[in-house]
Design a protein around this motif. Sequence first.
Motif, PDB file in Angstrom:
ATOM      1  N   LYS A  99      -1.671  47.953  97.253  1.00 36.12           N
ATOM      2  CA  LYS A  99      -2.619  48.236  95.980  1.00 36.12           C
ATOM      3  C   LYS A  99      -4.069  47.512  96.044  1.00 36.12           C
ATOM      4  N   ILE A 131       4.101  45.713  97.030  1.00 36.59           N
ATOM      5  CA  ILE A 131       3.439  46.829  96.128  1.00 36.59           C
ATOM      6  C   ILE A 131       1.943  46.546  95.962  1.00 36.59           C
ATOM      7  N   GLU A 132       1.877  45.292  95.385  1.00 35.07           N
ATOM      8  CA  GLU A 132       0.618  44.718  95.003  1.00 35.07           C
ATOM      9  C   GLU A 132      -0.161  44.406  96.191  1.00 35.07           C
ATOM     10  N   GLY A 152       5.335  54.020  87.356  1.00 33.51           N
ATOM     11  CA  GLY A 152       4.854  52.597  87.694  1.00 33.51           C
ATOM     12  C   GLY A 152       5.275  51.484  86.744  1.00 33.51           C
ATOM     13  N   ASP A 170      -0.558  56.328  86.479  1.00 30.39           N
ATOM     14  CA  ASP A 170       0.415  54.980  85.907  1.00 30.39           C
ATOM     15  C   ASP A 170       0.573  55.263  84.821  1.00 30.39           C
ATOM     16  N   SER A 213      -2.709  55.533  92.520  1.00 32.10           N
ATOM     17  CA  SER A 213      -2.040  55.156  91.613  1.00 32.10           C
ATOM     18  C   SER A 213      -0.757  54.162  92.274  1.00 32.10           C
ATOM     19  N   CYS A 214      -0.612  53.465  91.273  1.00 33.85           N
ATOM     20  CA  CYS A 214       0.715  52.210  91.789  1.00 33.85           C
ATOM     21  C   CYS A 214       1.789  53.204  91.815  1.00 33.85           C
ATOM     22  N   CYS A 251      -1.347  46.474  89.847  1.00 32.25           N
ATOM     23  CA  CYS A 251      -0.149  47.009  89.378  1.00 32.25           C
ATOM     24  C   CYS A 251       0.474  46.506  88.273  1.00 32.25           C
TER      25      CYS A 251
END
Length: 334
Positions: free
Chosen positions: A116, A112-113, A87, A157, A128-129, A330
């Motif tokens: 998360k 992705i953000e 990541g 990460d 985890s990211c 992330c």
Amino acid sequence: MGRSYTLLFILVTILVLVAAATAQGNRGSSRGGGGRRPRVGYYGNRCRNVESIVASVVRAHVRSNPANAPGILRMHFHDCFVRGCDGSVLLAGNTSERTAVPNRSLRGFEAIEEAKARLEVACPRTVSCADILTLAAREAVVLTGGQGWRVPLGRLDGRISQASDVILPGPFDPVDKQKRDFAAKTLNTIDLVTLVGGHTIGTAGCGLVRGRFFNFNGTGQPDPSINPRFVPLVQNRCPLTGDASARVDLDDGSVGRFDTSFLRNVRSSRVVLQSDLVLWRDPETRAIIERLLGLRRPSLRFGTEFGKSMVKMSLIDVKTGSDGEIRRVCSRIN
């Protein structure tokens, strides 16, 4: 008799200590990896909905902007080839990997953000990211008609992200260099051809490909190895004096669909990147393309092989134990 009893006592004591150490190691690995490699079903009851949450978010972002599908797939590749699948490409900063030239056109960070953020509500400080990005890459393939695969999870990460570390296979690389670059990441030639087949979705910048179609190696002519019927199509989409940031499809005729059309175009010399075109000239990579297209025995199923290669790539230099962390956001380390 006394001596035998003493030896037995020592043996039992040793076994108890080994068992205790093993149990402690297992408890440590369940929290932070503990040196174990990722595995399918890693989160178990700690985050039952991790895959469905990521899938839902990615689906929404691809629906709103289809370019996010190839963007996320490419982001995963760029992450794994630099410092491993940790990541690090997601971290923001003036000198982070995001700022490197090959990464400036990446897209899909918002997906992705958001995934998360939702997982921090459902399973705080658990996923985890790096794992989110790996799951998102699979979802990008599935949403564009590709075959899914089981994703091993349990990465941590990374804490380091430097633009100077971003050295990736390039669009002008000869086959031998591509083979070396992939082999350095424990990926074989089948993995190379199959993963390049991911170009079945996505686009390239006109500034990157225009030289081959107008002035190859300073000749003032197109690359003679390109299908001559394909040349005017790309010239019209990427005129010599046009916008260099304009985009052209990597897979002519099947954009946005995850299939073998791209490999058929490689065979017909109808691809825009030089690094893709040269795969047909090399006997080894050509034979693999033929097997993936069912033209040579034993044949290979593209969807199945792509999933296998993605799993192998997703395990490159993963962070576990004290090597990494689970980021709360992330784009920055904790």
